[in-house]
Design a protein around this motif. Sequence first.
Motif, PDB file in Angstrom:
ATOM      1  N   UNK A   8       0.861  -1.255   0.085  1.00  0.00           N
ATOM      2  CA  UNK A   8      -0.032  -0.179  -0.119  1.00  0.00           C
ATOM      3  C   UNK A   8       0.858   1.256   0.031  1.00  0.00           C
ATOM      4  N   UNK A   9       2.040   1.226   0.727  1.00  0.00           N
ATOM      5  CA  UNK A   9       2.894   2.532   0.637  1.00  0.00           C
ATOM      6  C   UNK A   9       3.545   2.890  -0.797  1.00  0.00           C
ATOM      7  N   UNK A  10       3.853   1.611  -1.395  1.00  0.00           N
ATOM      8  CA  UNK A  10       4.074   1.877  -2.907  1.00  0.00           C
ATOM      9  C   UNK A  10       3.039   2.220  -3.823  1.00  0.00           C
ATOM     10  N   UNK A  11       1.878   2.356  -3.305  1.00  0.00           N
ATOM     11  CA  UNK A  11       0.793   2.785  -4.263  1.00  0.00           C
ATOM     12  C   UNK A  11      -0.133   1.798  -4.825  1.00  0.00           C
ATOM     13  N   UNK A  12       0.006   0.453  -4.297  1.00  0.00           N
ATOM     14  CA  UNK A  12      -0.929  -0.491  -4.984  1.00  0.00           C
ATOM     15  C   UNK A  12      -2.217  -0.266  -4.226  1.00  0.00           C
ATOM     16  N   UNK A  13      -3.336  -0.724  -5.232  1.00  0.00           N
ATOM     17  CA  UNK A  13      -4.694  -0.622  -4.785  1.00  0.00           C
ATOM     18  C   UNK A  13      -5.019  -1.653  -4.087  1.00  0.00           C
ATOM     19  N   UNK A  14      -5.789  -1.066  -3.062  1.00  0.00           N
ATOM     20  CA  UNK A  14      -6.534  -2.098  -1.893  1.00  0.00           C
ATOM     21  C   UNK A  14      -7.088  -3.127  -2.609  1.00  0.00           C
ATOM     22  N   UNK A  15      -7.940  -3.346  -3.529  1.00  0.00           N
ATOM     23  CA  UNK A  15      -8.465  -4.160  -4.330  1.00  0.00           C
ATOM     24  C   UNK A  15      -7.569  -5.533  -4.610  1.00  0.00           C
ATOM     25  N   UNK A  16      -6.355  -4.950  -5.520  1.00  0.00           N
ATOM     26  CA  UNK A  16      -5.193  -5.857  -5.664  1.00  0.00           C
ATOM     27  C   UNK A  16      -4.594  -6.566  -4.412  1.00  0.00           C
ATOM     28  N   UNK A  17      -4.393  -5.965  -3.398  1.00  0.00           N
ATOM     29  CA  UNK A  17      -3.842  -6.585  -2.097  1.00  0.00           C
ATOM     30  C   UNK A  17      -4.732  -7.602  -1.493  1.00  0.00           C
ATOM     31  N   UNK A  18      -6.036  -7.153  -1.459  1.00  0.00           N
ATOM     32  CA  UNK A  18      -7.042  -8.204  -1.050  1.00  0.00           C
ATOM     33  C   UNK A  18      -7.397  -9.467  -2.020  1.00  0.00           C
ATOM     34  N   UNK A  19      -7.044  -9.389  -3.249  1.00  0.00           N
ATOM     35  CA  UNK A  19      -7.087 -10.455  -4.151  1.00  0.00           C
ATOM     36  C   UNK A  19      -5.775 -11.448  -3.848  1.00  0.00           C
ATOM     37  N   UNK A  20      -4.641 -10.642  -3.697  1.00  0.00           N
ATOM     38  CA  UNK A  20      -3.462 -11.268  -3.574  1.00  0.00           C
ATOM     39  C   UNK A  20      -3.485 -12.139  -2.040  1.00  0.00           C
ATOM     40  N   UNK A  21      -4.020 -11.428  -1.322  1.00  0.00           N
ATOM     41  CA  UNK A  21      -4.097 -12.070   0.041  1.00  0.00           C
ATOM     42  C   UNK A  21      -5.134 -13.359  -0.117  1.00  0.00           C
ATOM     43  N   UNK A  22      -6.062 -13.444  -0.588  1.00  0.00           N
ATOM     44  CA  UNK A  22      -6.968 -14.287  -0.812  1.00  0.00           C
ATOM     45  C   UNK A  22      -6.441 -15.644  -1.790  1.00  0.00           C
ATOM     46  N   UNK A  23      -5.608 -15.191  -2.983  1.00  0.00           N
ATOM     47  CA  UNK A  23      -5.020 -16.241  -3.743  1.00  0.00           C
ATOM     48  C   UNK A  23      -3.981 -16.927  -2.719  1.00  0.00           C
ATOM     49  N   UNK A  24      -3.115 -16.062  -1.795  1.00  0.00           N
ATOM     50  CA  UNK A  24      -2.244 -16.774  -1.015  1.00  0.00           C
ATOM     51  C   UNK A  24      -2.748 -17.637  -0.247  1.00  0.00           C
ATOM     52  N   UNK A  25      -4.032 -17.442   0.382  1.00  0.00           N
ATOM     53  CA  UNK A  25      -4.664 -18.271   1.508  1.00  0.00           C
ATOM     54  C   UNK A  25      -5.008 -19.407   0.644  1.00  0.00           C
ATOM     55  N   UNK A  26      -5.554 -19.208  -0.576  1.00  0.00           N
ATOM     56  CA  UNK A  26      -6.279 -20.513  -1.446  1.00  0.00           C
ATOM     57  C   UNK A  26      -5.038 -21.720  -1.601  1.00  0.00           C
ATOM     58  N   UNK A  27      -3.676 -20.981  -1.784  1.00  0.00           N
ATOM     59  CA  UNK A  27      -2.627 -21.850  -2.265  1.00  0.00           C
ATOM     60  C   UNK A  27      -2.232 -22.649  -1.040  1.00  0.00           C
ATOM     61  N   UNK A  28      -2.057 -21.802   0.065  1.00  0.00           N
ATOM     62  CA  UNK A  28      -1.945 -22.503   1.344  1.00  0.00           C
ATOM     63  C   UNK A  28      -2.745 -23.628   1.691  1.00  0.00           C
ATOM     64  N   UNK A  29      -4.216 -23.484   1.359  1.00  0.00           N
ATOM     65  CA  UNK A  29      -5.177 -24.473   1.718  1.00  0.00           C
ATOM     66  C   UNK A  29      -5.019 -25.543   1.051  1.00  0.00           C
ATOM     67  N   UNK A  30      -4.949 -25.498  -0.275  1.00  0.00           N
ATOM     68  CA  UNK A  30      -4.717 -26.391  -1.526  1.00  0.00           C
ATOM     69  C   UNK A  30      -3.695 -27.247  -1.000  1.00  0.00           C
TER      70      UNK A  30
END
Length: 58
Positions: A8-30
């Motif tokens: 977020x400090x680097x200027x990333x959109x919150x939607x992209x960060x939330x999507x990334x967190x979701x994908x990371x969690x899905x990977x770890x679960x799978x």
Amino acid sequence: MCTRERALELGQKIEVVEDAERRIAEYEKKHGKPMNRTMQAALMLRGLIEVYDKTLLL
């Protein structure tokens, strides 16, 4: 590792960060193991990386 706050400090959109967190969690679960840090950073900074690459061409 690129954290939510750093992205977020680097200027990333919150939607992209939330999507990334979701994908990371899905990977770890799978796969039952954490995603490597490089891929996590690539997901968090998706879109920003392309902008920096284009500026190098100028």
